[in-house]
Scaffold this motif. Structure first.
Motif, PDB file in Angstrom:
ATOM      1  N   GLY A 277     -12.108  10.470  13.188  1.00 38.57           N
ATOM      2  CA  GLY A 277     -13.219   9.752  13.804  1.00 38.57           C
ATOM      3  C   GLY A 277     -13.954   8.793  12.895  1.00 38.57           C
ATOM      4  N   CYS A 278     -13.511   8.675  11.656  1.00 43.08           N
ATOM      5  CA  CYS A 278     -14.151   7.740  10.729  1.00 43.08           C
ATOM      6  C   CYS A 278     -13.726   6.309  11.064  1.00 43.08           C
ATOM      7  CB  CYS A 278     -13.760   8.073   9.293  1.00 43.08           C
ATOM      8  SG  CYS A 278     -14.311   9.703   8.777  1.00 43.08           S
ATOM      9  N   VAL A 279     -14.617   5.370  10.792  1.00 40.67           N
ATOM     10  CA  VAL A 279     -14.348   3.948  11.003  1.00 40.67           C
ATOM     11  C   VAL A 279     -14.388   3.260   9.654  1.00 40.67           C
ATOM     12  CG1 VAL A 279     -15.184   1.823  12.083  1.00 40.67           C
ATOM     13  CG2 VAL A 279     -15.375   4.001  13.300  1.00 40.67           C
ATOM     14  N   LEU A 280     -13.372   2.461   9.362  1.00 44.76           N
ATOM     15  CA  LEU A 280     -13.362   1.654   8.144  1.00 44.76           C
ATOM     16  C   LEU A 280     -13.887   0.280   8.529  1.00 44.76           C
ATOM     17  CD1 LEU A 280     -12.700   0.872   5.263  1.00 44.76           C
ATOM     18  CD2 LEU A 280     -10.326   0.594   5.921  1.00 44.76           C
ATOM     19  N   GLY A 281     -15.162   0.049   8.254  1.00 44.29           N
ATOM     20  CA  GLY A 281     -15.770  -1.224   8.607  1.00 44.29           C
ATOM     21  C   GLY A 281     -17.222  -1.252   8.185  1.00 44.29           C
ATOM     22  N   TYR A 282     -17.695  -2.449   7.891  1.00 46.68           N
ATOM     23  CA  TYR A 282     -19.098  -2.611   7.529  1.00 46.68           C
ATOM     24  C   TYR A 282     -19.935  -2.626   8.793  1.00 46.68           C
ATOM     25  CZ  TYR A 282     -17.141  -3.925   3.018  1.00 46.68           C
ATOM     26  OH  TYR A 282     -16.456  -3.928   1.847  1.00 46.68           O
ATOM     27  N   ARG A 283     -21.188  -2.227   8.668  1.00 47.38           N
ATOM     28  CA  ARG A 283     -22.093  -2.180   9.820  1.00 47.38           C
ATOM     29  C   ARG A 283     -23.347  -2.987   9.493  1.00 47.38           C
ATOM     30  NH1 ARG A 283     -20.766   1.782  13.625  1.00 47.38           N
ATOM     31  NH2 ARG A 283     -19.013   3.053  12.951  1.00 47.38           N
ATOM     32  N   HIS A 284     -23.344  -4.222   9.947  1.00 46.83           N
ATOM     33  CA  HIS A 284     -24.507  -5.089   9.807  1.00 46.83           C
ATOM     34  C   HIS A 284     -24.448  -6.126  10.918  1.00 46.83           C
ATOM     35  CE1 HIS A 284     -21.786  -8.067   7.981  1.00 46.83           C
ATOM     36  NE2 HIS A 284     -21.402  -7.141   7.124  1.00 46.83           N
ATOM     37  N   ARG A 285     -25.366  -7.033  10.957  1.00 44.34           N
ATOM     38  CA  ARG A 285     -25.406  -8.053  12.011  1.00 44.34           C
ATOM     39  C   ARG A 285     -24.247  -9.031  11.879  1.00 44.34           C
ATOM     40  NH1 ARG A 285     -30.130 -11.805  12.280  1.00 44.34           N
ATOM     41  NH2 ARG A 285     -28.530 -12.832  13.462  1.00 44.34           N
TER      42      ARG A 285
ATOM     43  N   ARG B 299     -10.871  -1.041  -0.970  1.00 47.94           N
ATOM     44  CA  ARG B 299     -11.589  -0.535   0.208  1.00 47.94           C
ATOM     45  C   ARG B 299     -10.879   0.665   0.817  1.00 47.94           C
ATOM     46  NH1 ARG B 299     -13.431  -4.559   4.811  1.00 47.94           N
ATOM     47  NH2 ARG B 299     -14.396  -2.657   5.586  1.00 47.94           N
ATOM     48  N   LEU B 300      -9.552   0.617   0.879  1.00 47.41           N
ATOM     49  CA  LEU B 300      -8.796   1.738   1.427  1.00 47.41           C
ATOM     50  C   LEU B 300      -8.989   2.991   0.575  1.00 47.41           C
ATOM     51  CD1 LEU B 300      -5.448   0.048   2.487  1.00 47.41           C
ATOM     52  CD2 LEU B 300      -7.330   0.760   3.974  1.00 47.41           C
ATOM     53  N   LEU B 301      -8.933   2.836  -0.739  1.00 47.35           N
ATOM     54  CA  LEU B 301      -9.103   3.988  -1.632  1.00 47.35           C
ATOM     55  C   LEU B 301     -10.507   4.564  -1.532  1.00 47.35           C
ATOM     56  CD1 LEU B 301      -7.087   2.757  -4.751  1.00 47.35           C
ATOM     57  CD2 LEU B 301      -6.361   4.393  -2.982  1.00 47.35           C
ATOM     58  N   GLU B 302     -11.517   3.710  -1.416  1.00 43.51           N
ATOM     59  CA  GLU B 302     -12.898   4.180  -1.248  1.00 43.51           C
ATOM     60  C   GLU B 302     -13.047   4.911   0.086  1.00 43.51           C
ATOM     61  OE1 GLU B 302     -15.325   0.701  -1.773  1.00 43.51           O
ATOM     62  OE2 GLU B 302     -14.915   0.611  -3.924  1.00 43.51           O
ATOM     63  N   PHE B 303     -12.410   4.390   1.128  1.00 44.34           N
ATOM     64  CA  PHE B 303     -12.462   5.002   2.458  1.00 44.34           C
ATOM     65  C   PHE B 303     -11.827   6.391   2.426  1.00 44.34           C
ATOM     66  CE2 PHE B 303     -10.367   5.388   6.740  1.00 44.34           C
ATOM     67  CZ  PHE B 303     -11.526   5.531   7.491  1.00 44.34           C
ATOM     68  N   ILE B 304     -10.692   6.515   1.767  1.00 41.94           N
ATOM     69  CA  ILE B 304     -10.000   7.797   1.690  1.00 41.94           C
ATOM     70  C   ILE B 304     -10.862   8.830   0.949  1.00 41.94           C
ATOM     71  CG2 ILE B 304      -8.047   8.980   0.621  1.00 41.94           C
ATOM     72  CD1 ILE B 304      -6.462   6.303   1.050  1.00 41.94           C
ATOM     73  N   LYS B 305     -11.510   8.409  -0.130  1.00 38.67           N
ATOM     74  CA  LYS B 305     -12.301   9.332  -0.949  1.00 38.67           C
ATOM     75  C   LYS B 305     -13.631   9.695  -0.299  1.00 38.67           C
ATOM     76  CE  LYS B 305     -10.609   7.738  -5.408  1.00 38.67           C
ATOM     77  NZ  LYS B 305     -10.949   7.005  -6.628  1.00 38.67           N
TER      78      LYS B 305
ATOM     79  N   PHE C 236       0.828  -1.208   0.000  1.00 38.02           N
ATOM     80  CA  PHE C 236       0.000   0.000   0.000  1.00 38.02           C
ATOM     81  C   PHE C 236       0.859   1.253   0.000  1.00 38.02           C
ATOM     82  CE2 PHE C 236      -3.195  -2.756   2.460  1.00 38.02           C
ATOM     83  CZ  PHE C 236      -3.810  -3.177   1.299  1.00 38.02           C
ATOM     84  N   GLY C 237       1.979   1.222   0.686  1.00 38.54           N
ATOM     85  CA  GLY C 237       2.892   2.368   0.705  1.00 38.54           C
ATOM     86  C   GLY C 237       2.466   3.440   1.694  1.00 38.54           C
ATOM     87  N   SER C 238       3.385   4.356   1.945  1.00 34.15           N
ATOM     88  CA  SER C 238       3.150   5.371   2.971  1.00 34.15           C
ATOM     89  C   SER C 238       2.095   6.392   2.577  1.00 34.15           C
ATOM     90  CB  SER C 238       4.462   6.072   3.340  1.00 34.15           C
ATOM     91  OG  SER C 238       5.014   6.697   2.208  1.00 34.15           O
ATOM     92  N   GLY C 239       1.938   6.658   1.295  1.00 34.29           N
ATOM     93  CA  GLY C 239       0.934   7.639   0.863  1.00 34.29           C
ATOM     94  C   GLY C 239      -0.469   7.220   1.258  1.00 34.29           C
ATOM     95  N   ILE C 240      -0.852   6.013   0.905  1.00 36.33           N
ATOM     96  CA  ILE C 240      -2.173   5.490   1.271  1.00 36.33           C
ATOM     97  C   ILE C 240      -2.276   5.374   2.788  1.00 36.33           C
ATOM     98  CG2 ILE C 240      -3.627   3.419   1.224  1.00 36.33           C
ATOM     99  CD1 ILE C 240      -2.832   3.088  -1.727  1.00 36.33           C
ATOM    100  N   ALA C 241      -1.241   4.848   3.428  1.00 35.97           N
ATOM    101  CA  ALA C 241      -1.270   4.647   4.882  1.00 35.97           C
ATOM    102  C   ALA C 241      -1.471   5.965   5.622  1.00 35.97           C
ATOM    103  CB  ALA C 241       0.005   3.952   5.344  1.00 35.97           C
ATOM    104  N   GLU C 242      -0.814   7.023   5.179  1.00 35.00           N
ATOM    105  CA  GLU C 242      -0.961   8.335   5.822  1.00 35.00           C
ATOM    106  C   GLU C 242      -2.384   8.868   5.658  1.00 35.00           C
ATOM    107  OE1 GLU C 242       1.063  10.058   7.736  1.00 35.00           O
ATOM    108  OE2 GLU C 242       3.028   9.151   7.380  1.00 35.00           O
ATOM    109  N   LEU C 243      -2.954   8.702   4.465  1.00 32.40           N
ATOM    110  CA  LEU C 243      -4.310   9.183   4.220  1.00 32.40           C
ATOM    111  C   LEU C 243      -5.345   8.401   5.024  1.00 32.40           C
ATOM    112  CD1 LEU C 243      -4.072   9.841   0.375  1.00 32.40           C
ATOM    113  CD2 LEU C 243      -4.207  11.556   2.206  1.00 32.40           C
ATOM    114  N   VAL C 244      -5.133   7.100   5.170  1.00 35.39           N
ATOM    115  CA  VAL C 244      -6.025   6.288   5.999  1.00 35.39           C
ATOM    116  C   VAL C 244      -5.927   6.751   7.454  1.00 35.39           C
ATOM    117  CG1 VAL C 244      -6.434   3.963   6.929  1.00 35.39           C
ATOM    118  CG2 VAL C 244      -6.036   4.281   4.477  1.00 35.39           C
ATOM    119  N   ALA C 245      -4.713   6.967   7.935  1.00 35.17           N
ATOM    120  CA  ALA C 245      -4.519   7.448   9.308  1.00 35.17           C
ATOM    121  C   ALA C 245      -5.207   8.794   9.515  1.00 35.17           C
ATOM    122  CB  ALA C 245      -3.031   7.543   9.632  1.00 35.17           C
ATOM    123  N   ASP C 246      -5.095   9.702   8.540  1.00 35.79           N
ATOM    124  CA  ASP C 246      -5.770  11.003   8.633  1.00 35.79           C
ATOM    125  C   ASP C 246      -7.268  10.819   8.840  1.00 35.79           C
ATOM    126  OD1 ASP C 246      -3.376  12.343   8.159  1.00 35.79           O
ATOM    127  OD2 ASP C 246      -3.832  12.782   6.044  1.00 35.79           O
ATOM    128  N   LYS C 247      -7.853   9.950   8.041  1.00 37.06           N
ATOM    129  CA  LYS C 247      -9.303   9.722   8.092  1.00 37.06           C
ATOM    130  C   LYS C 247      -9.707   9.092   9.425  1.00 37.06           C
ATOM    131  CE  LYS C 247     -13.077   9.630   5.445  1.00 37.06           C
ATOM    132  NZ  LYS C 247     -13.506   9.680   4.100  1.00 37.06           N
TER     133      LYS C 247
END
Length: 114
Positions: free
Chosen positions: A30-38, A107-113, A15-26
């Motif tokens: 307070g954003c959560v990267l995860g699905y919400r269902h039962r 998923r990471l790219l969608e989360f960042i955007k 993934f590299g540091s660019g994606i990792a930094e943007l995910v950390a920013d998000k």
């Protein structure tokens, strides 16, 4: 949301540091990267009340089970930057967990955007 294990295994580009930094920013916003269902919601990421980064299995959209905990941003970014879709696809796990709602580059790219 099962993915094709063979396709996931073929994506070994880090993934590299660019994606990792943007995910950390998000996550720090307070954003959560995860699905919400039962029941089992797959793998997810968030920050906890101690400002630590969390990665682990998510259940019912809110409960993390046996997460990896990163005490600070630097540790999380270093770890995530060295991962790939293949390394996070859980390809060595039981059939139910293998490639099931895992963290992928897409998923990471969608989360960042989002």
């Amino acid at each position: 949301m099962m993915n094709d294990p063979i396709l996931l295994a073929s994506d070994t580009v880090l993934f590299g540091s660019g994606i990792a930094e943007l995910v950390a920013d998000k996550l720090q916003k307070g954003c959560v990267l995860g699905y919400r269902h039962r029941d089992f919601c797959g793998m997810a990421m968030k920050m906890d009340e101690k400002n630590q980064f969390i990665y682990g299995e998510l259940y019912d959209g809110i409960d993390f089970s046996v997460p990896m905990v990163f005490k600070n941003r630097e540790l999380f970014v270093t770890w995530l930057s060295e991962q790939s879709t293949a390394s996070l696809a859980r390809l060595d796990d039981d059939d139910f967990y293998r490639a099931n709602q895992v963290i992928t580059r897409q998923r990471l790219l969608e989360f960042i955007k989002g």
